[in-house]
Design an enzyme around this catalytic site. Sequence first.
Site, PDB file in Angstrom:
ATOM      1  N   ALA A 174       0.873  -1.183   0.000  1.00 55.62           N
ATOM      2  CA  ALA A 174       0.000   0.000   0.000  1.00 55.62           C
ATOM      3  C   ALA A 174       0.900   1.221   0.000  1.00 55.62           C
ATOM      4  CB  ALA A 174      -0.897   0.006   1.234  1.00 55.62           C
ATOM      5  N   CYS A 175       0.381   2.354  -0.438  1.00 56.19           N
ATOM      6  CA  CYS A 175       1.213   3.555  -0.542  1.00 56.19           C
ATOM      7  C   CYS A 175       1.813   3.903   0.822  1.00 56.19           C
ATOM      8  CB  CYS A 175       0.423   4.719  -1.113  1.00 56.19           C
ATOM      9  SG  CYS A 175      -0.583   5.613   0.069  1.00 56.19           S
ATOM     10  N   LEU A 176       2.931   4.584   0.793  1.00 53.77           N
ATOM     11  CA  LEU A 176       3.674   4.870   2.019  1.00 53.77           C
ATOM     12  C   LEU A 176       2.896   5.735   3.008  1.00 53.77           C
ATOM     13  CD1 LEU A 176       7.244   5.503   0.545  1.00 53.77           C
ATOM     14  CD2 LEU A 176       6.355   3.409   1.582  1.00 53.77           C
ATOM     15  N   SER A 177       1.883   6.451   2.537  1.00 56.37           N
ATOM     16  CA  SER A 177       1.079   7.276   3.444  1.00 56.37           C
ATOM     17  C   SER A 177       0.355   6.437   4.486  1.00 56.37           C
ATOM     18  CB  SER A 177       0.057   8.093   2.652  1.00 56.37           C
ATOM     19  OG  SER A 177       0.698   8.965   1.757  1.00 56.37           O
ATOM     20  N   SER A 178       0.149   5.167   4.183  1.00 55.60           N
ATOM     21  CA  SER A 178      -0.556   4.292   5.115  1.00 55.60           C
ATOM     22  C   SER A 178       0.290   3.909   6.323  1.00 55.60           C
ATOM     23  CB  SER A 178      -1.009   3.013   4.395  1.00 55.60           C
ATOM     24  OG  SER A 178       0.115   2.243   3.994  1.00 55.60           O
TER      25      SER A 178
END
Length: 279
Positions: A174-178
């Site tokens: 999942a994208c690093l923002s998660s």
Amino acid sequence: MNPQEKLIKLKEFLRNLKSAVIAFSGGVDSTFLLKVAHEVLGDQVIAVTARSSTYPERELNEAKQYAKDMGVKHIVIVSEELEIEGFSKNPTNRCYFCKHELFSKVRDVANEHHMLHVLDGSNYDDLGDFRPGMHAAKELHVVSPLREMGLTKDDIRVLSKDMELPTWNKPAFACLSSRFPYGQEITPEKLKMVDLAEQYLLDLGFRQIRVRHHDQIARIEVASTEREKFFDIKVMDQIGTKLKEIGFTYVTLDILGYRTGSMNEVLSEDIKNNKGISK
């Protein structure tokens, strides 16, 4: 219905779409969807991947290679989430902002190339998780064929293995923002810390990993089967030293291991059910 029967239905569904642009991350689901869509629709399929600070270069490079190997037209666009108003504050509906930005730009590509539909790789299992991005997909009329045909993650992995896709056993991503608790500001510097830390663990041979960023604390999640690697004191010292060099003050291991959406465990049921979420 078994996976093969679902695959037959998926091909029929895609054939009826005539043409499509696929939001392509290079993950298990979107790679499978792209492969099947290309098989059915040929050159009436375009893959679009977004470059951003929340998407590691290694993932982008893999997406490029997968598309090249399939012979699919592949377009890389820029979709910098940190420039979206409100995104960096990391609200609980953060993914809504991200997906709305992404799908809007993918829709522009579809219009430019006269493609009829925009598709994403959401699968049937995604219905059971907190995913505000689905609101954006619905608003922008993005089609989710895998979910529509009832294909689960396990189905997709089984079928991907049959097709000899290199992603059949690729770890979930999942994208690093998660990696950040809701409400904690997301910055380019923090994203870089997470990226470097996760790349280091991958280079050590770990496969399914997350480095959650809790301000000064790095909380490492690895697959349940990989936790025993931390029984080695030298490995723990090595990882602790490296992550401190990257910028963390404290380095911890989550003893429960990796699980999807662990940052959502603190959310109330109302929020998980998408109640009271502004867009």
